[in-house]
Design a protein around this motif. Sequence first.
Motif: not given
Length: 287
Positions: A60-73
């Motif tokens: 979902s859109g929010s999961m794409m953002v979760d993944l983006w945040n995870a890569v940032n971390t």
Amino acid sequence: MSFNAERRWVNHYAGPETPVITISEQFSKFEGGKIELVKDNESGLAVLKINHPERRNALSGSMMVDLWNAVNTLEDWKAGKGIILHSVGETFCSGGDLNTVRQISNPDDGYKMATLMHNTLTRLHQLPLISVALIQGKALGGGAELATSCDFRLFTEKGEIGFVQGRMGVVTGWGGGTRLVQLLGQHRALELLLTSRQISASEAVVMGLANGITKSVELPEAVEEAKQWLQAKLKHAPEVVHALKQIVATARAVPYEESLQNERQVFAMLWGGDANKKALEQNIKHK
Ligand SMILES: CCCC(=O)SCCNC(=O)CCNC(=O)[C@H](O)C(C)(C)COP(=O)(O)OP(=O)(O)OC[C@H]1O[C@@H](n2cnc3c(N)ncnc32)[C@H](O)[C@@H]1OP(=O)(O)O
């Protein structure tokens, strides 16, 4: 997209460039499922879990953002050496969440989604950590593209991969077309993209798209096996693992001379460093 009078490809889409942070704010509103990141400083392994089984692990859109945040971390994780990407249930990932997709079904939003996912998956691919995707079921469309953003892919016997985007009237939108050509060469990549056929674990191994098939068919045993498979490749000091990954990631992204220059710089940083001195003191023999 069409040919102009000189028979050159002309891209008719010239949409606005939107900052990724702005796209992430927009996409976080398309909720459903989650991507969970767990880091273990002791082993140096992180686990990225795709958790949306009721939609066959569609992003979902929010999961794409979760993944983006995870890569940032993960970019800031100095103690890390490796990542296992896996999902729950019987499907690895059924691609973009069609509930999200239906709400953003226009060229501008498509370009935004591609921008967010290119940013995320390119940075995942280039992390100084070694990544493995464990494919325990179907990896379809965007799910197949996600799998190509890891350094290695392990399949269970039930794993399958299919670039079905053409059947959906689109093309790869998460950078998977480019990565597939890098992985398999243009002919095999084109054949998979044109036919949208789903290939089995054993064919994926023969093609070089899979790096092995786990003995365990079921989760969580297959996840443990993937962790052991990866740990066996992470015996060197973290700075050496990071440097080796940087050489490989740079070589696949930039021209030859630029890559060699990077390699010289990476080498110089380690030459005479702690791990190198320790190895010299031990007078290691490679018998
Ligand atoms: C750049 C990105 C572009 C793309 O990703 S294009 C590819 C998009 N993906 C697809 O078209 C996959 C469509 N789904 C399927 O083929 C099948 O559902 C699939 C994955 C083989 C699984 O089959 P089954 O295990 O038999 O499960 P099922 O069909 O009964 O589905 C169970 C529930 O999950 C839902 N689902 C599956 N894939 C989804 C998706 N991508 N987005 C949103 N919902 C999805 C499906 O609609 C069903 O929901 P419900 O239980 O009927 O409410």
